[in-house]
Design a protein around this motif. Structure first.
Motif, PDB file in Angstrom:
ATOM      1  N   MET A   1       9.197   9.778  10.793  1.00 49.14           N
ATOM      2  CA  MET A   1       8.708   8.393  10.717  1.00 49.14           C
ATOM      3  C   MET A   1       8.304   8.042   9.279  1.00 49.14           C
ATOM      4  SD  MET A   1       5.547   6.657  10.651  1.00 49.14           S
ATOM      5  CE  MET A   1       4.317   7.492  11.633  1.00 49.14           C
ATOM      6  N   TYR A   2       7.625   8.972   8.590  1.00 45.52           N
ATOM      7  CA  TYR A   2       7.273   8.750   7.184  1.00 45.52           C
ATOM      8  C   TYR A   2       8.551   8.547   6.360  1.00 45.52           C
ATOM      9  CZ  TYR A   2       2.636  10.927   8.174  1.00 45.52           C
ATOM     10  OH  TYR A   2       1.393  11.251   8.662  1.00 45.52           O
ATOM     11  N   ARG A   3       9.520   9.433   6.602  1.00 52.12           N
ATOM     12  CA  ARG A   3      10.773   9.402   5.825  1.00 52.12           C
ATOM     13  C   ARG A   3      11.568   8.126   6.100  1.00 52.12           C
ATOM     14  NH1 ARG A   3      12.864  13.692   3.199  1.00 52.12           N
ATOM     15  NH2 ARG A   3      11.665  15.237   4.367  1.00 52.12           N
ATOM     16  N   ALA A   4      11.559   7.677   7.354  1.00 54.88           N
ATOM     17  CA  ALA A   4      12.281   6.448   7.712  1.00 54.88           C
ATOM     18  C   ALA A   4      11.711   5.254   6.958  1.00 54.88           C
ATOM     19  CB  ALA A   4      12.201   6.223   9.220  1.00 54.88           C
ATOM     20  N   ASN A   5      10.389   5.159   6.891  1.00 50.38           N
ATOM     21  CA  ASN A   5       9.758   4.079   6.129  1.00 50.38           C
ATOM     22  C   ASN A   5      10.111   4.155   4.644  1.00 50.38           C
ATOM     23  OD1 ASN A   5       7.718   2.218   7.573  1.00 50.38           O
ATOM     24  ND2 ASN A   5       7.283   4.202   8.496  1.00 50.38           N
ATOM     25  N   TYR A   6      10.121   5.351   4.122  1.00 51.98           N
ATOM     26  CA  TYR A   6      10.296   5.569   2.679  1.00 51.98           C
ATOM     27  C   TYR A   6      11.745   5.407   2.222  1.00 51.98           C
ATOM     28  CZ  TYR A   6       9.475   7.868  -1.855  1.00 51.98           C
ATOM     29  OH  TYR A   6       9.364   8.154  -3.199  1.00 51.98           O
ATOM     30  N   ALA A   7      12.682   5.858   3.080  1.00 54.32           N
ATOM     31  CA  ALA A   7      14.070   6.006   2.624  1.00 54.32           C
ATOM     32  C   ALA A   7      15.046   4.965   3.142  1.00 54.32           C
ATOM     33  CB  ALA A   7      14.578   7.401   3.015  1.00 54.32           C
ATOM     34  N   MET A   8      14.750   4.325   4.282  1.00 56.46           N
ATOM     35  CA  MET A   8      15.772   3.475   4.889  1.00 56.46           C
ATOM     36  C   MET A   8      15.889   2.122   4.197  1.00 56.46           C
ATOM     37  SD  MET A   8      16.291   4.282   8.819  1.00 56.46           S
ATOM     38  CE  MET A   8      14.905   3.385   9.413  1.00 56.46           C
TER      39      MET A   8
ATOM     40  N   HIS B   1      11.350  -4.960   3.730  1.00 60.08           N
ATOM     41  CA  HIS B   1      12.212  -5.638   2.750  1.00 60.08           C
ATOM     42  C   HIS B   1      11.460  -5.849   1.432  1.00 60.08           C
ATOM     43  CE1 HIS B   1      10.122  -9.431   3.794  1.00 60.08           C
ATOM     44  NE2 HIS B   1      10.580  -9.876   2.642  1.00 60.08           N
ATOM     45  N   LYS B   2      10.132  -5.759   1.483  1.00 60.44           N
ATOM     46  CA  LYS B   2       9.324  -5.900   0.262  1.00 60.44           C
ATOM     47  C   LYS B   2       9.298  -4.569  -0.476  1.00 60.44           C
ATOM     48  CE  LYS B   2       6.583  -9.750   1.937  1.00 60.44           C
ATOM     49  NZ  LYS B   2       5.264 -10.320   2.184  1.00 60.44           N
ATOM     50  N   ARG B   3      10.356  -4.331  -1.241  1.00 63.83           N
ATOM     51  CA  ARG B   3      10.515  -3.054  -1.940  1.00 63.83           C
ATOM     52  C   ARG B   3       9.455  -2.877  -3.036  1.00 63.83           C
ATOM     53  NH1 ARG B   3      14.389  -2.140   1.864  1.00 63.83           N
ATOM     54  NH2 ARG B   3      16.542  -2.381   1.174  1.00 63.83           N
ATOM     55  N   GLY B   4       9.102  -3.990  -3.679  1.00 59.61           N
ATOM     56  CA  GLY B   4       8.144  -3.898  -4.777  1.00 59.61           C
ATOM     57  C   GLY B   4       8.734  -4.175  -6.145  1.00 59.61           C
TER      58      GLY B   4
ATOM     59  N   GLN C   1       4.467   0.284  -3.003  1.00 58.18           N
ATOM     60  CA  GLN C   1       3.108   0.828  -2.945  1.00 58.18           C
ATOM     61  C   GLN C   1       2.565   0.746  -1.523  1.00 58.18           C
ATOM     62  OE1 GLN C   1       1.408   2.110  -5.757  1.00 58.18           O
ATOM     63  NE2 GLN C   1       3.437   1.870  -6.663  1.00 58.18           N
ATOM     64  N   GLY C   2       2.537   1.861  -0.806  1.00 62.09           N
ATOM     65  CA  GLY C   2       1.758   1.933   0.426  1.00 62.09           C
ATOM     66  C   GLY C   2       2.435   1.515   1.714  1.00 62.09           C
ATOM     67  N   TYR C   3       2.007   2.171   2.792  1.00 63.62           N
ATOM     68  CA  TYR C   3       2.514   1.933   4.146  1.00 63.62           C
ATOM     69  C   TYR C   3       1.358   1.939   5.136  1.00 63.62           C
ATOM     70  CZ  TYR C   3       6.967   3.137   1.999  1.00 63.62           C
ATOM     71  OH  TYR C   3       8.057   3.147   1.186  1.00 63.62           O
ATOM     72  N   GLY C   4       1.588   1.323   6.284  1.00 67.08           N
ATOM     73  CA  GLY C   4       0.565   1.249   7.320  1.00 67.08           C
ATOM     74  C   GLY C   4       0.111   2.612   7.818  1.00 67.08           C
TER      75      GLY C   4
END
Length: 379
Positions: A47-54, A163-166, A224-227
């Motif tokens: 789940m961490y990786r999906a948020n970070y990489a997808m 979609h808000k990559r930063g 920067q940052g995830y829930g």
């Protein structure tokens, strides 16, 4: 050994297949496509990786409870059965975002309010303390979805939409979503091993997403940052290990972008710099009416201007685009997203048509194969 969970990744209509492919590549199990969503199983690290990489997901949700409701009060009772204290503390803030398709609720705000009351009352009952609501920047974001009698309540592991990559600096008047741009690149079959040109690049989203894909820069490297980082069970060591795994590619080609507006190109330069792709992109101020094909680039992908209704000059503009492609871009593959109405005027026969939405606007994403001279594809 970590526990396995069932998750939902959300996306735009039409991108479900490429999102499913991304999840399978990451190692997700039991991948099933839904409507604007893909269901999958995995552990917290996945789940961490999906948020970070997808690149094509908007949110990663972790459903906590699914139930049916017959009356308004059913929602309160079912939500209060969730062990919220296992996921966050009373001193943290939270918000509930709802999507409701049910006549029991006047609007989604009413459903959110019912769910919020259930969560607050449970905390008060268990600990004598209550968490506060923060709708703008909550520590914990909770997702409520009601469709007829079916209801599910989930933790939103992403926080802000993915979609808000930063990398976006400033506001372009009509930017294409980063997730839609990445999805179109994947749908087109372009896999980052050849040059690409966006001749109407605006603030550079397609160019930047293509360069990130080709260089293997993951979206999370800029963001920067995830829930999930505010959840009680957050494991910093696992997430740090994911962030430390960088494997960037060296490119032997350029990703080209051009636009008629100097302001757009200035913004695209700043965005590309923030995304760490300035070394592989070339951005120029140019009008497509006079733009010639780059010798080393035979793949175009672009998002020409269009609106909800055909405006005066739109037909002429699209006819010009078709003529330029036909006469100045031999042996080229061109992909374009626009409304069906606008694309009628392009005067070229598409090889592929894929229905997509740009925001709320129904569009078509089309491939045109351009041949040298007068040769045309046979029927």
């Amino acid at each position: 050994m970590q526990d396995n969970y069932r998750f939902v990744a959300t996306t735009y209509a039409g991108l479900e297949s490429v999102l499913a492919e991304e999840l399978i590549t990451l190692g997700a199990d039991e991948v099933e496509q839904g409507r604007r969503s893909v269901y999958f199983s995995g552990d917290l690290e996945l789940m961490y990786r999906a948020n970070y990489a997808m690149r094509t997901a908007l949110k990663i949700l972790m459903p906590l409870r699914t139930f049916r409701i017959k009356r308004v009060d059913d929602l309160y009772h079912q939500v209060s059965k969730v062990r919220w204290e296992d996921y966050f503390d009373a001193n943290q803030t939270f918000a509930v975002q709802s999507k409701v398709f049910n006549e029991l609720f006047r609007n989604s705000m009413f459903a959110s309010l019912k769910a919020k009351d259930a969560i607050v009352d449970r905390f008060r009952r268990i600990s004598g303390q209550r968490p506060s609501i923060n709708t703008s920047q909550p520590d914990i974001l909770i997702n409520l979805h009601i469709s007829n009698e079916e209801c599910s309540i989930s933790l939103d592991s992403s926080g802000e939409s993915l979609h808000k990559r930063g990398y976006r600096i400033g506001n372009h008047e009509a930017p294409i979503s980063e997730v839609l741009a990445a999805g179109m690149l994947k749908l087109s079959g372009w896999n980052g091993d050849e040059s690409l040109t966006d001749p109407m690049c605006g603030s550079g989203t397609i160019v930047i997403e293509a360069a990130m894909l080709a260089k293997n820069i993951l979206p999370g490297e800029i963001r920067q940052g995830y829930g999930f980082q505010k959840w009680k069970n957050y494991n910093e060591a696992i997430f740090r290990n994911i962030k430390d795994q960088k494997d960037h590619n060296q490119l032997g080609f350029k990703i080209y972008g051009s636009d008629i507006s100097r302001q757009n190109i200035d913004m695209a330069y700043k965005n590309a710099e923030k995304a760490n792709v300035l070394d592989v992109v070339q951005l120029d101020i140019a009008d497509f009416r006079t733009l010639e094909k780059k010798d080393d680039s035979s793949f175009l992908l672009f998002n020409p201007p269009y609106g909800e209704r055909i405006k005066a000059g739109d037909q002429a503009f699209y006819a010009m685009v078709g003529e330029r492609l036909k006469h100045h871009y031999p042996n080229t593959t061109a992909w374009m997203i626009s409304t069906n109405e606008c694309l009628k005027s392009i005067g070229l026969r598409p090889e592929v048509k894929i229905p997509l939405y740009n925001g709320s606007l129904a569009c078509s994403f089309r491939e045109y194969k351009l041949y040298k001279g007068s040769k045309k594809p046979s029927d």
